[in-house]
Structure formats: C-alpha cells, structure tokens
Design a protein around this motif. Structure first.
Motif, PDB file in Angstrom:
ATOM      1  N   ILE A  95       0.704  -2.111   9.622  1.00 51.07           N
ATOM      2  CA  ILE A  95      -0.323  -1.287   8.967  1.00 51.07           C
ATOM      3  C   ILE A  95      -0.352  -1.586   7.467  1.00 51.07           C
ATOM      4  O   ILE A  95      -1.407  -1.827   6.888  1.00 51.07           O
ATOM      5  CB  ILE A  95      -0.050   0.206   9.230  1.00 51.07           C
ATOM      6  CG1 ILE A  95      -0.234   0.518  10.704  1.00 51.07           C
ATOM      7  CG2 ILE A  95      -0.986   1.064   8.388  1.00 51.07           C
ATOM      8  CD1 ILE A  95       0.110   1.939  11.089  1.00 51.07           C
ATOM      9  N   GLY A  96       0.862  -1.609   6.854  1.00 48.99           N
ATOM     10  CA  GLY A  96       0.933  -1.810   5.402  1.00 48.99           C
ATOM     11  C   GLY A  96       0.415  -3.163   4.985  1.00 48.99           C
ATOM     12  O   GLY A  96      -0.291  -3.296   3.984  1.00 48.99           O
ATOM     13  N   PHE A 117      -3.476   5.922   3.076  1.00 51.24           N
ATOM     14  CA  PHE A 117      -3.876   5.406   1.775  1.00 51.24           C
ATOM     15  C   PHE A 117      -2.657   4.919   0.993  1.00 51.24           C
ATOM     16  O   PHE A 117      -2.658   3.845   0.402  1.00 51.24           O
ATOM     17  CB  PHE A 117      -4.603   6.507   1.001  1.00 51.24           C
ATOM     18  CG  PHE A 117      -5.288   6.011  -0.230  1.00 51.24           C
ATOM     19  CD1 PHE A 117      -6.434   5.242  -0.130  1.00 51.24           C
ATOM     20  CD2 PHE A 117      -4.779   6.295  -1.483  1.00 51.24           C
ATOM     21  CE1 PHE A 117      -7.063   4.776  -1.267  1.00 51.24           C
ATOM     22  CE2 PHE A 117      -5.398   5.822  -2.615  1.00 51.24           C
ATOM     23  CZ  PHE A 117      -6.546   5.060  -2.506  1.00 51.24           C
ATOM     24  N   ARG A 132       1.551   0.704  -1.175  1.00 49.16           N
ATOM     25  CA  ARG A 132       2.702  -0.041  -0.671  1.00 49.16           C
ATOM     26  C   ARG A 132       2.286  -1.343  -0.006  1.00 49.16           C
ATOM     27  O   ARG A 132       3.095  -2.000   0.627  1.00 49.16           O
ATOM     28  CB  ARG A 132       3.475   0.823   0.328  1.00 49.16           C
ATOM     29  CG  ARG A 132       3.948   2.141  -0.263  1.00 49.16           C
ATOM     30  CD  ARG A 132       5.224   1.986  -1.013  1.00 49.16           C
ATOM     31  NE  ARG A 132       6.340   1.783  -0.116  1.00 49.16           N
ATOM     32  CZ  ARG A 132       7.500   1.292  -0.507  1.00 49.16           C
ATOM     33  NH1 ARG A 132       7.661   0.918  -1.755  1.00 49.16           N
ATOM     34  NH2 ARG A 132       8.503   1.151   0.340  1.00 49.16           N
ATOM     35  N   HIS A 133       1.042  -1.718  -0.154  1.00 51.45           N
ATOM     36  CA  HIS A 133       0.536  -2.897   0.548  1.00 51.45           C
ATOM     37  C   HIS A 133       1.370  -4.153   0.248  1.00 51.45           C
ATOM     38  O   HIS A 133       1.758  -4.896   1.140  1.00 51.45           O
ATOM     39  CB  HIS A 133      -0.914  -3.125   0.169  1.00 51.45           C
ATOM     40  CG  HIS A 133      -1.461  -4.432   0.637  1.00 51.45           C
ATOM     41  ND1 HIS A 133      -1.468  -4.786   1.972  1.00 51.45           N
ATOM     42  CD2 HIS A 133      -1.980  -5.481  -0.035  1.00 51.45           C
ATOM     43  CE1 HIS A 133      -1.985  -5.992   2.089  1.00 51.45           C
ATOM     44  NE2 HIS A 133      -2.308  -6.439   0.899  1.00 51.45           N
ATOM     45  N   GLY A 192      -3.471  -3.816   4.432  1.00 51.85           N
ATOM     46  CA  GLY A 192      -4.145  -3.542   3.155  1.00 51.85           C
ATOM     47  C   GLY A 192      -5.459  -2.812   3.348  1.00 51.85           C
ATOM     48  O   GLY A 192      -5.662  -2.129   4.355  1.00 51.85           O
ATOM     49  N   VAL A 237       0.296   3.980   2.277  1.00 49.38           N
ATOM     50  CA  VAL A 237       0.911   2.800   2.908  1.00 49.38           C
ATOM     51  C   VAL A 237       0.057   1.562   2.691  1.00 49.38           C
ATOM     52  O   VAL A 237       0.565   0.488   2.377  1.00 49.38           O
ATOM     53  CB  VAL A 237       1.114   3.056   4.416  1.00 49.38           C
ATOM     54  CG1 VAL A 237       1.458   1.760   5.141  1.00 49.38           C
ATOM     55  CG2 VAL A 237       2.234   4.060   4.626  1.00 49.38           C
ATOM     56  N   GLN A 238      -1.256   1.684   2.831  1.00 49.03           N
ATOM     57  CA  GLN A 238      -2.094   0.482   2.830  1.00 49.03           C
ATOM     58  C   GLN A 238      -2.563   0.066   1.443  1.00 49.03           C
ATOM     59  O   GLN A 238      -2.974  -1.067   1.266  1.00 49.03           O
ATOM     60  CB  GLN A 238      -3.291   0.679   3.754  1.00 49.03           C
ATOM     61  CG  GLN A 238      -2.838   0.880   5.187  1.00 49.03           C
ATOM     62  CD  GLN A 238      -3.944   0.658   6.182  1.00 49.03           C
ATOM     63  OE1 GLN A 238      -4.839   1.464   6.283  1.00 49.03           O
ATOM     64  NE2 GLN A 238      -3.879  -0.434   6.921  1.00 49.03           N
ATOM     65  N   CYS A 239      -2.525   0.997   0.488  1.00 51.32           N
ATOM     66  CA  CYS A 239      -2.939   0.610  -0.862  1.00 51.32           C
ATOM     67  C   CYS A 239      -1.758   0.469  -1.796  1.00 51.32           C
ATOM     68  O   CYS A 239      -1.501  -0.602  -2.325  1.00 51.32           O
ATOM     69  CB  CYS A 239      -3.926   1.617  -1.421  1.00 51.32           C
ATOM     70  SG  CYS A 239      -5.486   1.569  -0.558  1.00 51.32           S
ATOM     71  N   LEU A 258      -7.361  -0.380   5.923  1.00 49.91           N
ATOM     72  CA  LEU A 258      -7.642   1.037   5.679  1.00 49.91           C
ATOM     73  C   LEU A 258      -9.098   1.347   6.020  1.00 49.91           C
ATOM     74  O   LEU A 258      -9.421   2.390   6.584  1.00 49.91           O
ATOM     75  CB  LEU A 258      -7.362   1.357   4.206  1.00 49.91           C
ATOM     76  CG  LEU A 258      -7.528   2.803   3.788  1.00 49.91           C
ATOM     77  CD1 LEU A 258      -6.545   3.692   4.516  1.00 49.91           C
ATOM     78  CD2 LEU A 258      -7.345   2.955   2.289  1.00 49.91           C
TER      79      LEU A 258
END
Lengths: 541, 392
Positions: B261-262, A23, A29-30, B265, A25-27, B300
């Motif tokens: 991965i980052g 969460f 730090r996106h 999103g 990393v992908q939100c 995600l």
C-alpha cells in the motif's frame, strides 16, 4: 432517529480514521515503503571486469586472467546429507570432519574458491541442489618465482596488493559493472528489462619493457650465485642505457621473500660511487694520466685512518680507478668544491627517487655539504656516508653509458586497451648531467677496470666492457663490519655504444669479501649469455 | 417498476464488482478471472430475480432457509475431510456454506426480532443470541475465526436497530471486554472500577447484578483457563491477536501488505505493474489481501474511490433501513448493511495493519463465488425492499 444518527456517526468516524491513515501511509510514508519494497525485491550483482594481462616486451604472457568458478554450499537445500558429505569430501581437499561440521551447521559456506571448469564439473556431478557456484577470475602467473618481486600479486578480490599489480591496479582492473535483478521471497532471481544495468569494462593490458629471456637468464645466474654464496640476497638489473628501459629485474632472496630489494631497499654504495669523484675531477681539469701517490695505501684524515687493499705506489688516475684506490679518491676530493660536487651527485639522480612505476621506492640519503666535516667528505669519496637504492646507482652509470643524459627508468612499454593502443611510453629524458665528451672519457677509464683492474674477471670474448666493482662494508651495530659486505658490480657493453647495462649485487656473500672475485664472474656469465643471444647483431657490426 | 428501485445500490455494487474482476485478473490471471465472471453473472441473475420478488416471502421462508444453512454447515463439520472444513465440492464448484450461513442468520434474526414488539430485558436477548451463536459456533469449529466473528456485530446492530436499548447491549456483552482486560491485573481493576461507577449511576438492579457477576466471573475464570492451556496453544491464540509475535507467519503478511500500500503512493504503480503482487511477496493476493494490490497499483487515488463507493453503499443501505416502514424489512436491510460494512471494515483494517489478522473477504471484490453470490442475494433483497419501502 437516534439509532440512525449513531450508526451514521460510526460510519463517518471509521471512514475518517481509514482515510487519514491511508493518507499517512501513502503520502507521508510513501518513500519509506518504496525503499523497503525495493530492498526486498531488487538485488544488485557486481559484475567484475576481467583484469588486464601483463606481457613482456615481445608479447609473451607474464600474468593472465582466466575465468574460474567458486563453489558454495547451502546445506538447507540439501536432499541427501550423507551423499553430500561424502561427495564433497572426496573432491575437496578439506577433511571429511571439517566438511561434516560445516554441513551440520546448516549455514551457507564456500566449498572451494577459484576452481577450474574440470573441478567445477566434478562438484556439480554430486547433483545436489545445495551446491551452487559463482563466476570468478583467477590470476595466473607464468614463471612466478622469476617475476614475483616485480609483478607482485593480487588478493582474492582480484585487486593488486603488491608490485606492478598494485601500481597499475586502476588500469588493469578495468571498471566493474552491475546488474539489478528482481527477486522473489523464495530467493529466486530473474532479470527485469526496466532496471538499470552497466556492462563491465575489461581492464587494459600492460606491455612491459622487460624481456622474458633476459629475465630468465639473470634469474638463473643469480640463483646459482645465491646457492654458492649462501648470501642474504642476490639481485640484478639489466637496463637499456639509451632509453632507461629496464630489461630485467631480479631479486633472489631467502625463502618467502618477494620484496623488490632493488627499488625498496637502500644501502651504502661503496666503491661503485667512485664514479662521482672521478667524473667531478675530470670535469675540473684532471686528466686520466695525472699521477697520484697512494702513500703506501694509507692516509690519515684528521686522525682517521683510511686504507687501500694494498700498496699501489704512484699511479695514474686511470690506474687508481681501475684498482679502486680509496687513498687516491680521498686525495682527489681534497681539491673539490663540496657544494658543486654534491650538486653533480644530485644531477646524476642520487638523493631523489628515480620515479619508476613501482610502489614503495626509497629515496636514499645524501648528506648536505655544509654539515660534512673533512672525515665525512673524505669517506664520501669512496661511497660511505650516503645511501642509495640499487636502481639509482645503475641509473648513474646509465648516464655515463649513453653520453651524459639521465633517463627515467621505466618498466612499462605500452598500455593497450582491448581495442586500441592507448598509450605507448617513450624514453623520458630527465636532464643532461655532463657533456658527451666527458662521458666518453669516464667510459675509457671504466674500461680499464675490466681490462687491467679489479674487474678483470668480468671480461669475455674481447668485448669492450666498462665497469666498476664495489665492496661496501655493512654498518652493523654502528660501525663498519670487517666481514659483512655488499658486493656489487656494474658494467655496460659494448663500451663504445652500449646496448646493455648490467648491475649485480650480492648481500653478505660467504665465500669471500671482494666484489672482484664474487660478483664480477657472475657478471661475465650474464653478459656472455646476453651477448651470445645477440651475437648475430654484433657479428654484423 | 425499475424506476422505483434505489439506483445508487445498483451502480455502487456494480462498479465494485467490475473493479473486483479487474483486480482478480491482475492478481490471479485469466482463468481465475473467468471463473469469477461466471459467478458474477450468476449472482447478478439471482439479484435480479430477488429484486422482483416481494420481500414478504422471505418472512415466511426465513426459518427454513436458516435450518438449511445450519444443517449445511453442520454437514461439512461431520463429513468434511479437507482441513479446515470450509468447503463443499459439488462437481467442479466449491461452495462455502459459512457465507450462506451469514445470509440465513440475518434473515432469521430479522424474522425473530420483527416478531418481538418490545425489546428491553436481558431475557429478550437470549433467543437472538442463540440464533446468531449456533452458526457462529459451527463456523468457529471449522475453524474459521474470520467468518465466525461476523455474527457478533450482526447480532448487536440488528437487536439495537430492533429496539434493544444500547446500554443494555453494552452491559450484556461487557464480559468480552472483561476477558480481554483480565490479561493485565491493572487494566482489569481499572475496567471494573469504571464499570461499577457506570452501573451505579444506571440505578438498575438487574444491570448492576448481571454486570458485576458476569464481569467478575469472566475476569477470574479467564486467567485460570489460560494457564491450563499448553504453551503452544497460548502462542497460537496470541498470534491470532498480535501478529508481531509470529514474524514469519502472519506479521509477514501485514508487513508485505503495508509495503504494497505504502509503495503505491498517490497514483500507484499502474494496473498490472505491482511488484509486491507480481513477485508474490503478498500473500492471499486475490482473496483477503486484494485491497493491498489495489493500493499498490492504483495508489491513494484508487483507494479513495473504492472506499467512497463502500461508504456510499453503506450509507444508502442505512438510509433505506431508516425509510422502510415494514419492521421486518427494515431490520433485514440493517442486518445486510452491518454484514457488508463490518466485513469491509475488518478486511481493510487488516490490510492496513490496524487490526489483527483474520481472514475476511472484501465484499464484491475478493475472489470467491459463495461470498459474491450471498452478497448479491442480500443486495437483491435490499433492492426489492427499496421498491416497496413505503408499504407496510
């Protein structure tokens, strides 16, 4: 079952850690990772718009842009170092040792910039993967020594750095575009249809008012003069009095001197400035037949002695101007309203930049009336105590030549985009300085200079020429020098309806002192050539 | 008969395999995907077969299967000519014996531990350690550290499940912590103090003696062994554990994986549209780092679905192990669960940059026939156990 609980807890704990980290990393730090991803697989290339050409008034090219290539080498990719070194050094002008050193360093380097297709093919014939090239633009100048001081030049980035190239840089250089390519880790690059792109827009072409032929003639004559006189500088201008268009503008300086002295330097005008007291006197009721006693060529103003070249005795105003008598001018100026005189001088364009499209024009220095004492004002009458640039002086004579209207001098006739004409320049009238009949009276008197006065050496073929000589002593270490002068001659013809106004200047001539013997003959040569070029036209009249 | 098998195991593994096929198509293209589909069909057939066989037969077959697996692993060590010696080629097919060694070791451990009614002493752990240690050592020599490490958690969890006290296991394997701590004298002293206090309150002489002696010895010997290594050997080992020491090699993979991965999103870049993957910034796209591609293309959102499937599968297997009355079957299911859970944990932990880089495939998703087949063999057995879990 404690064992099941512990293992279930482990499962729960680990998945919580993973979920929360994902969460994060992908939100949160996106954007950061998205930026990093873009950084590493997008590459932006700047595409240069081709630079516009510069043409003379007849469409003959002066400066053009052509496609060229810059060759680089990445020794890391080399197959055969030995072959590469010997290949490069046989083609390049650089020494073998230098090239070997660069190759041994192993880093990217430019082998040669801005080469033509032929030379590029020679490099590519080495056939080594380490050699590559990029597209570039080369600026090519026709007759660079003739135009150098006017056109200026471009830097290696194709942006103007001197002269008209810098003045019109925005118009000439057009708009750069870009293309975004995808890039893989090995450095391979390929186009991708979804990425933004912008086509480069080519620059506009510039059509000058300058005539290549006139420019060449003027240059040739000035160069001859320069060699003969071993002067600091010989400069000349040809203007079309009706419009203020500049037909030729030449500076012949010492070696490596590409400065445009005509516009960017100021000097004391000397006798050519006598035009102003003459005009002012005629404006205020003087006549060309008025008699003036030149007092044996000497006059004292507040203890300051002012001399003439020789004793002219009692002369008419016309004769006084023809022979360029300082004493006569001093005596005339005694009657002047100083404020109004200086206003007239300003009306003729002195003390203000002419507004020509050229970087670095100097304004010149005009004294203020209330700060002048009698001596200052007396010397001002024959052109000392003020500075002008050469173009200002020429434009003052242009005002007389076309009947009293001051125009803005211009170098540009038209700006053309590749498809359509964008802008054509029209003569820009600044103001009427004097009325037309007065201008003709002044011209009459100036004709006498060439007919019978100091400018007789300028006469040819019986063409009616109005002109004026000027020999200004240079100020060296705070006082007027006896030997260093700026000799000028300005004249226009045919005097009744002038087509050409020519102004010449020689800085520190060695063979003599007087403009009448140094510059007037050069004027004659230039004017004669110009006249013969158009002889069919004059014959028809 | 089908009514009784646990359906959740079937659909979780089925969904994960289908997702795996999709991702392999996205990362490696059509021909590789076709190979994987053939392997998947074959594996499903084997799983179906195993699910209908009584789990009892495995009890008797275990030693033989274990022997074959060990011999196979040994054979490629002796005969293998392609370094690292991980594959056997039979015709057009490559087989990775280490995957089957995992399966066989779980069987063998279950066989041995089920026979032991009581596990309480260190001596009870000698044979299980040897059973797991032998294939682990062979695989480590291949060399394949990623596969070798799996045997340790399998050994620990299975013996724990079989009844070995947790504290005993902790003390038994504490020298590993001691060896790692010995790189810093402060960390080691702190660790030893905590250990001694713990052992003192345990009030068991054997624990105290074993714990003190083994930890002290490893703590003292490790630095000596370490210093006797050449610099390049030290570097190689260090970069195994800390990829940032080798920025162009392993940390490149980690950085690229995290970027993938980052940059995905929340909803991802879309199927087949991952730039990290397509431009080949990501290493090992269809095998060890397939999870990063998943994160890049499905975001995600997709990752949560996949992780939930894994967690649910493991949870179901654990529940099955708890509910199964037969001791051998229960330990066996626990072993398979540990294997699948641990590989998933390591693989995802590596792709997210939380764990040092070791090459471990993601169960059911990564490309690789042997891994897929051995996993489905395990699943087949689990299904057959779920069918008869109430019988002893």
């Amino acid at each position: 079952m404690i064992r099941t609980k512990i293992l279930n807890f482990l499962l729960f704990f680990v998945s919580c850690v993973f979920f929360s980290y994902l969460f994060y990393v992908q939100c949160f730090r996106h954007h950061y990772y998205e930026k990093r991803a873009k950084q590493q697989h997008e590459r932006k290339f700047i595409l240069l718009g081709s630079r516009g050409n510069i043409y003379d008034r007849n469409g003959l090219p002066i400066a053009t842009s052509e496609q060229c290539y810059s060759v680089f080498c990445t020794p890391r990719y080399a197959v055969d170092m030995q072959k590469l070194t010997s290949g490069l050094s046989s083609i390049s002008s650089k020494s073998r040792g230098h090239i070997r050193q660069m190759i041994d360093k192993g880093e990217f380097f430019w082998v040669e910039m801005k080469v033509d297709k032929e030379q590029l093919d020679r490099y590519l014939a080495i056939d080594d993967p380490s050699i590559g090239y990029t597209h570039d633009l080369n600026r090519r100048y026709n007759m660079p020594d003739i135009f150098a001081s006017m056109i200026g030049r471009c830097g290696s980035d194709n942006r103007g750095i001197e002269g008209l190239e810098v003045q019109f840089d925005d118009i000439l250089s057009g708009e750069a575009g870009f293309a975004v390519y995808q890039k893989d880790p090995a450095g391979g690059v390929f186009p991708y249809h979804n990425y933004p792109e912008k086509e480069p827009q080519p620059g506009c072409d510039l059509y000058l008012t300058v005539d290549l032929q006139l420019q060449a003639i003027l240059h040739e004559k000035l160069k001859e003069c320069m060699e003969k006189e071993d002067a600091q500088l010989a400069a000349g201008l040809i203007i079309e009095p009706r419009t203020g268009n500049i037909l030729a503008m030449v500076n012949v300086g010492r070696e490596h001197d590409s400065r445009n002295h005509i516009i960017c330097d100021e000097f004391e005008p000397g006798s050519t400035f006598k035009l102003m007291p003459l005009t002012f006197a005629l404006m205020n009721g003087a006549r060309d037949t008025d008699r003036i006693d030149t007092e044996a060529g000497k006059i004292k103003v507040r203890g300051h002695m002012i001399n003439d070249y020789r004793d002219y005795g009692v002369v008419t105003l016309k004769q006084a101007v023809a022979h360029s008598s300082n004493v006569a001018m001093v005596k005339l100026s005694r009657e002047f309203d100083r404020e109004r005189f200086l206003l007239l001088v300003r009306d003729f364009g002195f003390g203000e930049i002419t507004g020509i499209e050229f970087p670095g024009e100097v304004r010149g220095r005009l004294p203020e009336a209330r700060k002048l004492n009698d001596v200052d004002f007396a010397t001002l009458a024959f052109g000392q105590g003020l500075t002008v640039n050469m173009l200002q002086l020429a434009m003052a004579y242009q005002t007389i030549a076309n009947g009293g209207v001051l125009y803005k001098p211009t170098l540009v006739a038209a700006v053309m985009s590749k498809q359509t004409k964008v802008h054509k320049s029209r003569p820009l009238r600044i103001r009427r300085a004097i009325d037309e009949s007065l201008a003709h009276r002044v011209t009459d008197i100036l004709c006498a200079v060439v007919d019978e006065g100091s400018g007789t050496a300028a006469a040819f073929n019986g063409v009616k020429i109005a002109g004026k000589t000027g020999t200004a002593q240079k100020v060296i270490n705070g006082s007027y020098s006896r030997t260093s002068v700026v000799a000028t001659f300005v004249g226009y013809f045919p005097a009744d309806d002038p087509d050409y106004l020519i102004m010449l200047m020689v800085d520190e001539p060695k063979s003599g002192y007087w403009a009448s013997t140094i510059v007037a003959p050069v004027f004659k040569e230039v004017a004669q050539s110009v006249y013969q070029m158009n002889s069919y036209r004059y014959a028809a009249k | 008969m089908f009514r009784k098998i646990d359906p959740s195991i079937v659909w979780t593994t089925g969904l994960l395999s289908l997702l795996g096929i999709m991702m392999i198509f996205s990362t490696a293209g059509y021909s590789i995907m076709t190979r994987q589909i053939i392997w998947l069909i074959f594996s499903l057939g084997v799983a179906l077969l195993f699910s209908r066989v009584s789990p009892r037969i495995w009890l008797n077959l275990s030693p033989a299967i274990y022997a074959i697996a060990v011999l196979l692993t040994l054979a490629i060590l002796l005969k293998g000519d392609i370094y690292p010696r991980r594959w056997i080629r039979i015709g057009d097919v490559s087989i990775q014996p280490s995957e089957f060694a995992k399966f066989a070791t779980v069987l063998m451990l279950a066989y041995y531990l089920a026979g032991k009614k009581r596990l309480s002493n260190f001596s009870d752990m000698v044979v299980p350690t040897l059973i797991a240690g032998l294939p682990a050592l062979l695989v480590f020599v291949e060399p394949d550290l990623g596969a070798a490490q799996i045997f340790l958690p399998i050994l620990i969890v299975m013996s724990y499940w079989a009844g070995m006290p947790g504290w005993k296991i902790l003390i038994l394997f504490s020298p590993i912590i001691s060896a790692i701590a010995s790189f810093s004298i402060y960390a080691w002293v702190a660790y030893m103090v905590i250990l001694m206090i713990f052992l003192y309150f345990r009030r068991q002489l054997t624990d105290l003696v074993y714990g003190f002696v083994s930890n002290t010895l490893t703590g003292l010997i490790m630095p000596l062994v370490w210093n006797s290594l050449k610099i390049y050997q030290q570097k190689r080992i260090l970069s195994f554990f800390s990829p940032w020491l080798d920025p162009r090699g392993m940390s490149w993979q980690i950085i690229q994986s995290k970027i993938a991965i980052g940059s995905g999103g929340i909803f991802g870049k879309g199927f087949l549209s991952g730039t990290q993957k397509k431009l080949e910034f990501l290493p090992e796209r269809h095998t060890d780092f397939i999870f990063s591609c998943l994160g890049e293309e499905f975001g995600l959102f997709g990752i949560i679905i996949v992780l939930t499937l894994y967690v649910y599968l493991v949870y179901r297997l654990l529940t099955l192990a708890k509910e199964t009355r037969n001791r051998f079957s229960s330990i066996l299911v626990c072993g398979f669960m540990t294997w699948i859970a641990y590989q998933t944990f390591i693989n995802i932990g590596v792709t997210m940059g939380l764990l040092p880089v070791t090459g471990v495939p993601l169960p059911f998703i990564s490309y690789g026939g042997s891994a897929l087949l051995s996993c489905f063999m395990a699943i087949g057995i689990c299904l057959s156990i779920s069918r008869v879990k109430m019988s002893y």
